[in-house]
Design a protein around this motif. Structure first.
Motif, PDB file in Angstrom:
ATOM      1  N   LYS A 201       0.855  -1.187   0.000  1.00 59.08           N
ATOM      2  CA  LYS A 201       0.000   0.000   0.000  1.00 59.08           C
ATOM      3  C   LYS A 201       0.889   1.235   0.000  1.00 59.08           C
ATOM      4  CE  LYS A 201      -4.019  -1.999   2.168  1.00 59.08           C
ATOM      5  NZ  LYS A 201      -5.092  -1.803   3.129  1.00 59.08           N
ATOM      6  N   LEU A 202       0.664   2.098  -0.983  1.00 62.49           N
ATOM      7  CA  LEU A 202       1.442   3.322  -1.126  1.00 62.49           C
ATOM      8  C   LEU A 202       0.501   4.505  -1.265  1.00 62.49           C
ATOM      9  CD1 LEU A 202       3.937   1.924  -3.786  1.00 62.49           C
ATOM     10  CD2 LEU A 202       4.409   2.253  -1.372  1.00 62.49           C
ATOM     11  N   LYS A 203       0.990   5.685  -0.916  1.00 58.90           N
ATOM     12  CA  LYS A 203       0.205   6.912  -1.065  1.00 58.90           C
ATOM     13  C   LYS A 203       0.624   7.627  -2.339  1.00 58.90           C
ATOM     14  CE  LYS A 203      -0.317   7.622   3.854  1.00 58.90           C
ATOM     15  NZ  LYS A 203       0.137   8.403   4.997  1.00 58.90           N
ATOM     16  N   MET A 204      -0.370   8.056  -3.118  1.00 61.38           N
ATOM     17  CA  MET A 204      -0.115   8.773  -4.358  1.00 61.38           C
ATOM     18  C   MET A 204      -0.635  10.205  -4.221  1.00 61.38           C
ATOM     19  SD  MET A 204      -1.377   7.949  -8.269  1.00 61.38           S
ATOM     20  CE  MET A 204      -3.121   8.239  -7.975  1.00 61.38           C
ATOM     21  N   ILE A 205       0.231  11.151  -4.497  1.00 59.76           N
ATOM     22  CA  ILE A 205      -0.178  12.556  -4.595  1.00 59.76           C
ATOM     23  C   ILE A 205      -0.566  12.768  -6.046  1.00 59.76           C
ATOM     24  CG2 ILE A 205       0.607  14.948  -4.457  1.00 59.76           C
ATOM     25  CD1 ILE A 205       2.707  14.005  -2.452  1.00 59.76           C
ATOM     26  N   TYR A 206      -1.697  13.402  -6.300  1.00 59.58           N
ATOM     27  CA  TYR A 206      -2.107  13.603  -7.691  1.00 59.58           C
ATOM     28  C   TYR A 206      -2.840  14.926  -7.848  1.00 59.58           C
ATOM     29  CZ  TYR A 206      -6.682  11.893  -6.147  1.00 59.58           C
ATOM     30  OH  TYR A 206      -7.878  11.734  -5.499  1.00 59.58           O
ATOM     31  N   TRP A 207      -2.840  15.417  -9.083  1.00 57.79           N
ATOM     32  CA  TRP A 207      -3.502  16.670  -9.411  1.00 57.79           C
ATOM     33  C   TRP A 207      -3.851  16.687 -10.888  1.00 57.79           C
ATOM     34  CZ3 TRP A 207       1.551  15.961  -8.168  1.00 57.79           C
ATOM     35  CH2 TRP A 207       2.501  16.266  -9.125  1.00 57.79           C
ATOM     36  N   LYS A 208      -4.738  17.577 -11.241  1.00 62.89           N
ATOM     37  CA  LYS A 208      -5.171  17.735 -12.631  1.00 62.89           C
ATOM     38  C   LYS A 208      -4.324  18.823 -13.267  1.00 62.89           C
ATOM     39  CE  LYS A 208      -8.132  17.277 -16.103  1.00 62.89           C
ATOM     40  NZ  LYS A 208      -7.722  16.509 -17.216  1.00 62.89           N
ATOM     41  N   GLY A 209      -3.534  18.432 -14.276  1.00 66.02           N
ATOM     42  CA  GLY A 209      -2.746  19.400 -15.023  1.00 66.02           C
ATOM     43  C   GLY A 209      -3.602  19.995 -16.129  1.00 66.02           C
ATOM     44  N   GLU A 210      -2.970  20.667 -17.073  1.00 62.80           N
ATOM     45  CA  GLU A 210      -3.718  21.275 -18.178  1.00 62.80           C
ATOM     46  C   GLU A 210      -4.423  20.232 -19.038  1.00 62.80           C
ATOM     47  OE1 GLU A 210      -1.659  24.210 -20.501  1.00 62.80           O
ATOM     48  OE2 GLU A 210      -0.579  24.936 -18.741  1.00 62.80           O
ATOM     49  N   LYS A 211      -3.751  19.097 -19.303  1.00 67.12           N
ATOM     50  CA  LYS A 211      -4.334  18.066 -20.164  1.00 67.12           C
ATOM     51  C   LYS A 211      -4.506  16.734 -19.459  1.00 67.12           C
ATOM     52  CE  LYS A 211      -2.629  19.827 -24.568  1.00 67.12           C
ATOM     53  NZ  LYS A 211      -1.928  19.470 -25.808  1.00 67.12           N
ATOM     54  N   PHE A 212      -3.631  16.414 -18.498  1.00 63.89           N
ATOM     55  CA  PHE A 212      -3.614  15.086 -17.902  1.00 63.89           C
ATOM     56  C   PHE A 212      -3.671  15.151 -16.379  1.00 63.89           C
ATOM     57  CE2 PHE A 212      -1.241  14.756 -21.895  1.00 63.89           C
ATOM     58  CZ  PHE A 212      -1.906  13.708 -22.508  1.00 63.89           C
ATOM     59  N   TRP A 213      -4.085  14.030 -15.786  1.00 66.72           N
ATOM     60  CA  TRP A 213      -3.925  13.834 -14.358  1.00 66.72           C
ATOM     61  C   TRP A 213      -2.462  13.432 -14.157  1.00 66.72           C
ATOM     62  CZ3 TRP A 213      -7.375  14.802 -10.575  1.00 66.72           C
ATOM     63  CH2 TRP A 213      -8.689  15.004 -10.954  1.00 66.72           C
TER      64      TRP A 213
END
Length: 65
Positions: free
Chosen positions: A4-16
């Protein structure tokens, strides 16, 4: 074995875009959040070599950088 790992993510201009908290050098993207998660799993397996079979070969490469 499950990891189990934690992922930081965000919505860029075109991609996640996302990266792993425990392995910040592992970063990837996807057109959808689901694709990002799938790509992250693949990137993790490649970077940690957990998908390498027990019987494998090793070869030294010379690269001009």
């Amino acid at each position: 074995m499950k990891t189990k790992l934690k992922m930081i993510y965000w919505k860029g201009e075109k991609f996640w875009v996302g990266k792993l908290v425990e392995h910040p050098e592992i970063m990837t993207q996807g057109e959808t959040l689901q694709e990002l998660e799938e790509n992250m799993k693949d990137a993790y397996m490649l970077m940690t070599m957990e998908d390498v079979p027990e019987k494998h070969k090793v070869k030294q490469l010379s690269l001009a950088v």
